[in-house]
Design a protein around this motif. Structure first.
Motif, PDB file in Angstrom:
ATOM      1  N   MET A 102    -113.142  77.193  19.176  1.00 27.86           N
ATOM      2  CA  MET A 102    -112.442  76.300  20.090  1.00 27.86           C
ATOM      3  C   MET A 102    -111.317  75.504  19.447  1.00 27.86           C
ATOM      4  SD  MET A 102    -115.805  75.174  22.234  1.00 27.86           S
ATOM      5  CE  MET A 102    -115.112  74.297  23.613  1.00 27.86           C
ATOM      6  N   VAL A 103    -111.344  75.360  18.118  1.00 27.40           N
ATOM      7  CA  VAL A 103    -110.327  74.490  17.520  1.00 27.40           C
ATOM      8  C   VAL A 103    -109.506  75.125  16.398  1.00 27.40           C
ATOM      9  CG1 VAL A 103    -111.495  72.335  18.098  1.00 27.40           C
ATOM     10  CG2 VAL A 103    -112.016  73.493  15.947  1.00 27.40           C
ATOM     11  N   VAL A 125    -120.709  71.724  22.386  1.00 24.66           N
ATOM     12  CA  VAL A 125    -120.345  70.354  22.757  1.00 24.66           C
ATOM     13  C   VAL A 125    -119.414  69.749  21.706  1.00 24.66           C
ATOM     14  CG1 VAL A 125    -121.222  68.036  23.168  1.00 24.66           C
ATOM     15  CG2 VAL A 125    -122.470  70.017  24.040  1.00 24.66           C
ATOM     16  N   TYR A 126    -119.762  69.980  20.420  1.00 23.98           N
ATOM     17  CA  TYR A 126    -118.879  69.494  19.360  1.00 23.98           C
ATOM     18  C   TYR A 126    -117.499  70.131  19.482  1.00 23.98           C
ATOM     19  CZ  TYR A 126    -122.754  67.276  16.913  1.00 23.98           C
ATOM     20  OH  TYR A 126    -123.802  66.472  16.580  1.00 23.98           O
ATOM     21  N   GLY A 127    -117.490  71.442  19.762  1.00 22.56           N
ATOM     22  CA  GLY A 127    -116.224  72.145  19.900  1.00 22.56           C
ATOM     23  C   GLY A 127    -115.402  71.568  21.038  1.00 22.56           C
ATOM     24  N   TYR A 128    -116.078  71.279  22.130  1.00 20.73           N
ATOM     25  CA  TYR A 128    -115.397  70.743  23.295  1.00 20.73           C
ATOM     26  C   TYR A 128    -114.772  69.386  22.982  1.00 20.73           C
ATOM     27  CZ  TYR A 128    -114.531  69.481  28.108  1.00 20.73           C
ATOM     28  OH  TYR A 128    -113.922  69.107  29.259  1.00 20.73           O
ATOM     29  N   LEU A 129    -115.555  68.547  22.290  1.00 27.91           N
ATOM     30  CA  LEU A 129    -115.026  67.235  21.905  1.00 27.91           C
ATOM     31  C   LEU A 129    -113.827  67.393  20.977  1.00 27.91           C
ATOM     32  CD1 LEU A 129    -118.314  65.213  21.325  1.00 27.91           C
ATOM     33  CD2 LEU A 129    -116.748  65.103  23.258  1.00 27.91           C
ATOM     34  N   GLY A 130    -113.915  68.381  20.083  1.00 33.04           N
ATOM     35  CA  GLY A 130    -112.806  68.637  19.172  1.00 33.04           C
ATOM     36  C   GLY A 130    -111.552  69.015  19.943  1.00 33.04           C
ATOM     37  N   LEU A 131    -111.770  69.871  20.928  1.00 33.38           N
ATOM     38  CA  LEU A 131    -110.657  70.371  21.731  1.00 33.38           C
ATOM     39  C   LEU A 131    -109.998  69.263  22.543  1.00 33.38           C
ATOM     40  CD1 LEU A 131    -109.531  73.218  22.311  1.00 33.38           C
ATOM     41  CD2 LEU A 131    -110.987  73.271  24.337  1.00 33.38           C
ATOM     42  N   THR A 132    -110.820  68.408  23.138  1.00 35.19           N
ATOM     43  CA  THR A 132    -110.257  67.433  24.073  1.00 35.19           C
ATOM     44  C   THR A 132    -109.894  66.103  23.419  1.00 35.19           C
ATOM     45  OG1 THR A 132    -112.494  66.755  24.635  1.00 35.19           O
ATOM     46  CG2 THR A 132    -111.443  68.377  26.077  1.00 35.19           C
ATOM     47  N   LEU A 145    -116.711  70.594  12.219  1.00 36.06           N
ATOM     48  CA  LEU A 145    -117.922  71.068  11.528  1.00 36.06           C
ATOM     49  C   LEU A 145    -118.560  69.950  10.704  1.00 36.06           C
ATOM     50  CD1 LEU A 145    -117.288  74.686  10.204  1.00 36.06           C
ATOM     51  CD2 LEU A 145    -118.526  73.913  12.209  1.00 36.06           C
ATOM     52  N   ALA A 146    -117.732  69.134  10.066  1.00 37.59           N
ATOM     53  CA  ALA A 146    -118.271  68.048   9.243  1.00 37.59           C
ATOM     54  C   ALA A 146    -119.090  67.103  10.111  1.00 37.59           C
ATOM     55  CB  ALA A 146    -117.148  67.297   8.539  1.00 37.59           C
ATOM     56  N   ILE A 147    -118.536  66.760  11.280  1.00 38.48           N
ATOM     57  CA  ILE A 147    -119.284  65.875  12.180  1.00 38.48           C
ATOM     58  C   ILE A 147    -120.576  66.553  12.617  1.00 38.48           C
ATOM     59  CG2 ILE A 147    -119.237  64.772  14.453  1.00 38.48           C
ATOM     60  CD1 ILE A 147    -116.234  64.388  14.038  1.00 38.48           C
ATOM     61  N   MET A 148    -120.497  67.870  12.778  1.00 42.39           N
ATOM     62  CA  MET A 148    -121.665  68.599  13.244  1.00 42.39           C
ATOM     63  C   MET A 148    -122.781  68.657  12.189  1.00 42.39           C
ATOM     64  SD  MET A 148    -121.480  72.295  14.962  1.00 42.39           S
ATOM     65  CE  MET A 148    -122.357  73.276  13.806  1.00 42.39           C
ATOM     66  N   VAL A 149    -122.413  68.881  10.929  1.00 42.86           N
ATOM     67  CA  VAL A 149    -123.470  69.019   9.912  1.00 42.86           C
ATOM     68  C   VAL A 149    -123.874  67.671   9.315  1.00 42.86           C
ATOM     69  CG1 VAL A 149    -122.783  71.369   9.322  1.00 42.86           C
ATOM     70  CG2 VAL A 149    -121.885  69.460   7.989  1.00 42.86           C
ATOM     71  N   MET A 209    -130.211  59.921  14.924  1.00 38.35           N
ATOM     72  CA  MET A 209    -129.706  60.988  14.050  1.00 38.35           C
ATOM     73  C   MET A 209    -130.398  62.309  14.366  1.00 38.35           C
ATOM     74  SD  MET A 209    -127.530  59.568  11.877  1.00 38.35           S
ATOM     75  CE  MET A 209    -127.484  60.494  10.373  1.00 38.35           C
ATOM     76  N   ASP A 210    -131.699  62.243  14.594  1.00 37.82           N
ATOM     77  CA  ASP A 210    -132.431  63.476  14.895  1.00 37.82           C
ATOM     78  C   ASP A 210    -131.924  64.105  16.186  1.00 37.82           C
ATOM     79  OD1 ASP A 210    -133.877  63.181  12.632  1.00 37.82           O
ATOM     80  OD2 ASP A 210    -135.615  62.254  13.581  1.00 37.82           O
ATOM     81  N   LEU A 211    -131.585  63.266  17.151  1.00 36.49           N
ATOM     82  CA  LEU A 211    -131.025  63.781  18.403  1.00 36.49           C
ATOM     83  C   LEU A 211    -129.699  64.485  18.146  1.00 36.49           C
ATOM     84  CD1 LEU A 211    -131.495  61.174  21.254  1.00 36.49           C
ATOM     85  CD2 LEU A 211    -132.170  63.570  21.202  1.00 36.49           C
ATOM     86  N   LEU A 212    -128.859  63.860  17.296  1.00 37.33           N
ATOM     87  CA  LEU A 212    -127.545  64.424  17.009  1.00 37.33           C
ATOM     88  C   LEU A 212    -127.665  65.817  16.405  1.00 37.33           C
ATOM     89  CD1 LEU A 212    -125.511  61.416  15.566  1.00 37.33           C
ATOM     90  CD2 LEU A 212    -125.368  62.464  17.815  1.00 37.33           C
ATOM     91  N   VAL A 213    -128.727  66.025  15.582  1.00 39.34           N
ATOM     92  CA  VAL A 213    -128.926  67.341  14.969  1.00 39.34           C
ATOM     93  C   VAL A 213    -129.057  68.407  16.050  1.00 39.34           C
ATOM     94  CG1 VAL A 213    -130.492  68.725  13.563  1.00 39.34           C
ATOM     95  CG2 VAL A 213    -129.982  66.392  12.894  1.00 39.34           C
TER      96      VAL A 213
END
Ligand SMILES: Nc1ncnc2c1ncn2[C@@H]1O[C@H](COP(=O)(O)OP(=O)(O)OP(=O)(O)O)[C@@H](O)[C@H]1O
Ligand SMILES: [Mg+2]
Lengths: 320, 253
Positions: A251-252, A149-156, A181-185, A139-143
């Motif tokens: 991006m999204v 990167v999140y935007g890119y995943l959202g886009l693709t 954003l939810a996944i990000m926060v 989880m700490d890594l994900l923070v």
């Protein structure tokens, strides 16, 4: 042997008293030294605090000073209550961005908070120790993953999925941005809530179990209420991150200056619009001033929301 | 004084991992009386107390052998509902541990757990429990105030009220007065005296005078074993085991 030791430990009162005095003729005696250190420390702390405040107010002031010049040509009413954003033709209605920012932040929190708190409960209360030791660092890594990167995943990944699900040509819009954003926060809110829940003293749980409550009842009746202020703090941090997030949103969200009348309408928010337009405007134009004003608004809104959440929490704490 | 035994402990062994904390403990606890557990630190008093409401279940590695019967039912049998057991066997801890909620909500927490939601009913339970715990007069005008604003002694009486609110038959008190001043201690002792007509009370205490003052039966533990148990007057005036005599006369421990 013992006796001798005991003997040698006896000390004359005057000797004891003298031994407490400062050795040597030190000019700076203990008290003035202490005073010196104390006051120096105080000066450093106060100046650090003043410096931080100055920086914050400096930023606010600069944004405000440039932004306010918008109103030389645009009416207050148009800027805040019109959703017609067409700078080339002299229309500066920013309502759609303001609305977009509030809607996006709200939607993000609605999606993220319940899941994040559940994850936190799971981590802090239910997971076996070995799994907890593995999950927390993850989880700490994900923070720390950059938002692009999140935007890119959202886009693709997300947008094609949403297209498929809804059968639309375009899936860019508030929902896509809110999910990203939810996944990000999520990790931020979950980990800080997790720490808050773990910090609830064991004695409260003991008391609750001893009254015959189940684990579920203990978590929701005692542990979560006791961890409330920490969880609110986690939500504020997540919210601040969501409001200010730019890259992943650009991006999204579709980047079209129109009021979002559905979850799938391509639209724009304060941040995404600033970053999309700031490089292409003339320095001395109303357009530029309006973008500054939007930056100022963004700051003001996030400060306001933080204050609001704090107040709400205080009220809640009093009520229970 | 030989009342009927409510709780019968039979050859109880308890292990924390490889360490055996209780050894062949056999004991009868009479109904509507106060039983005191005494013994040096680490001899297993709290451990035995926690087996009576199965709070040991939550300690990883704790394992029980033998049996404990309450009114003829083995509480470690598979068909026992642990939550109901804990409702019937209440517990007061060494450190006062009220929830960070209002005084009212602390007492109402238990009844709400067990399905009472009507305000009038709850009000009544809260008042009765606080009266039973001799706290009502001190707090009746500010039930909405945080329980953490009470003094240590008041908090402990609140914890007693909270335990009484779910209608237990047995009350376990683990050194419930050790964190309190003498006046609060006396108050809680008097309270125990009053409650013993309605409840079966088991108290752990380090204070031999307290055991002698309030209890009917005293159990002396040493290293996880019951050395001796009998009517309190007998144990203190005419102990049958030399180790008991050494302990109560302060020669060790
Ligand atoms: N959770 C636990 N895990 C492992 N060992 C434990 C645990 N709790 C207690 N013990 C051990 O069991 C023994 C009995 O402990 P217990 O707490 O029952 O003693 P006690 O008689 O209540 O002592 P005190 O008077 O100091 O409270 C001690 O040796 C203690 O170290
Ligand atoms: Mg103990």
């Amino acid at each position: 042997m013992l006796e001798m030791n005991a003997q040698s430990r006896v000390i004359a009162p005057a000797e004891l008293g003298n031994s407490l005095r400062q050795a040597g003729g030190d000019r700076l005696d203990r008290r003035s030294r202490l005073k010196f250190f104390n006051s120096t420390f105080k000066v450093i702390c106060v100046s650090a605090a003043v410096f931080v405040c100055l920086v914050l107010f400096g930023i606010l002031f600069l944004m405000f000073r440039t932004g306010i010049m918008t109103f030389e040509t645009v009416s207050f009413k148009e800027f805040f209550f019109s959703a017609n954003w067409d700078p080339e033709n002299g229309h500066f209605g920013a309502l759609l961005f303001i609305f977009g920012t509030f809607a996006l932040t709200g939607l993000t929190l609605v999606l993220a908070v319940p899941i994040a708190v559940l994850i936190a409960v799971f981590l802090a209360e239910i997971t076996p120790v070995w799994l907890r030791g593995a999950l927390r660092p993850v989880m700490d890594l994900l923070v720390g993953i950059p938002s692009v990167v999140y935007g890119y995943l959202g886009l693709t990944i997300l947008i094609p999925m949403l297209r498929e699900l809804t059968g639309r040509d375009l899936a860019d819009g508030l929902l896509a941005a809110a999910i990203v954003l939810a996944i990000m926060v999520l990790p931020t809110i979950a980990r800080i809530s997790d720490d808050a829940i773990s910090a609830v003293p064991k004695k409260y749980r003991d008391a609750s179990y001893a009254l015959g409550s189940t684990r579920f009842q203990t978590i929701f009746g005692v542990v979560l209420p006791a961890a409330r202020s920490g969880i609110v703090y986690a939500i504020i941090l997540g919210m601040a991150r969501a409001i200010g997030e730019t890259m992943a949103v650009v991006m999204v969200i579709g980047n079209t200056p129109q009021l979002a009348d559905s979850l799938f309408t391509p639209t724009a928010v304060l941040t995404s619009n600033i970053v999309m337009q700031i490089t292409s405007v003339e320095f001395d134009s109303t357009w530029n001033y309006a973008l500054y004003l939007m930056g100022f608004l963004l700051l003001a809104i996030s400060l306001l929301l933080i204050v609001a959440v704090r107040l709400l929490q205080k009220k809640g704490a009093k009520a229970s | 004084m030989q009342a009927t035994a409510l709780i019968e402990i039979n050859k109880l062994n308890l292990f924390y991992g490889a360490f055996q904390a209780l050894k062949h403990v056999s004991l009868e606890i009479p109904q509507r009386a106060i039983t005191a557990f005494i013994g040096p630190s680490g001899c297993g008093k709290s451990t035995l107390l926690r087996t009576l409401n199965r709070m040991n279940d939550m300690i990883p590695g704790a394992r029980v052998e033998g049996s404990i019967e309450i009114g003829g039912t083995d509480i470690y049998a598979g068909d026992v509902h642990v939550e109901t057991l804990r409702k019937k066997v209440g517990m007061v801890f060494q450190q006062p541990n009220p929830f960070p909620k209002s005084i009212y909500d602390n007492v109402a927490y238990g009844p709400r757990l067990h399905g009472i939601t009507k305000k009038r009913e709850l009000d009544e339970i809260v008042e009765n429990s606080l009266r039973s715990a001799a706290l009502w007069n001190e707090v009746k005008d500010h039930l909405k105030r945080s329980a953490l604003s009470l003094s240590g002694g008041q908090q402990q009486r609140l914890c007693i009220a909270r335990a009484l609110a779910v209608g237990p038959d047995v009350l376990l008190m683990d050194e419930a007065t050790s964190a309190l001043d003498p006046i609060s201690t006396i108050k809680i002792e008097e309270l125990a005296q009053e409650l013993k007509d309605r409840y079966t009370i088991v108290m752990v205490t380090h204070n031999m005078h307290q055991a002698a003052r309030v209890s009917h039966q005293t159990v002396f533990f040493l290293n996880g074993e019951v050395v001796e148990y009998s009517a309190t007057e007998k144990l203190f005036s005419d102990p049958s085991d030399q180790r008991t005599e050494d302990y109560i006369s302060g020669r060790f421990g």
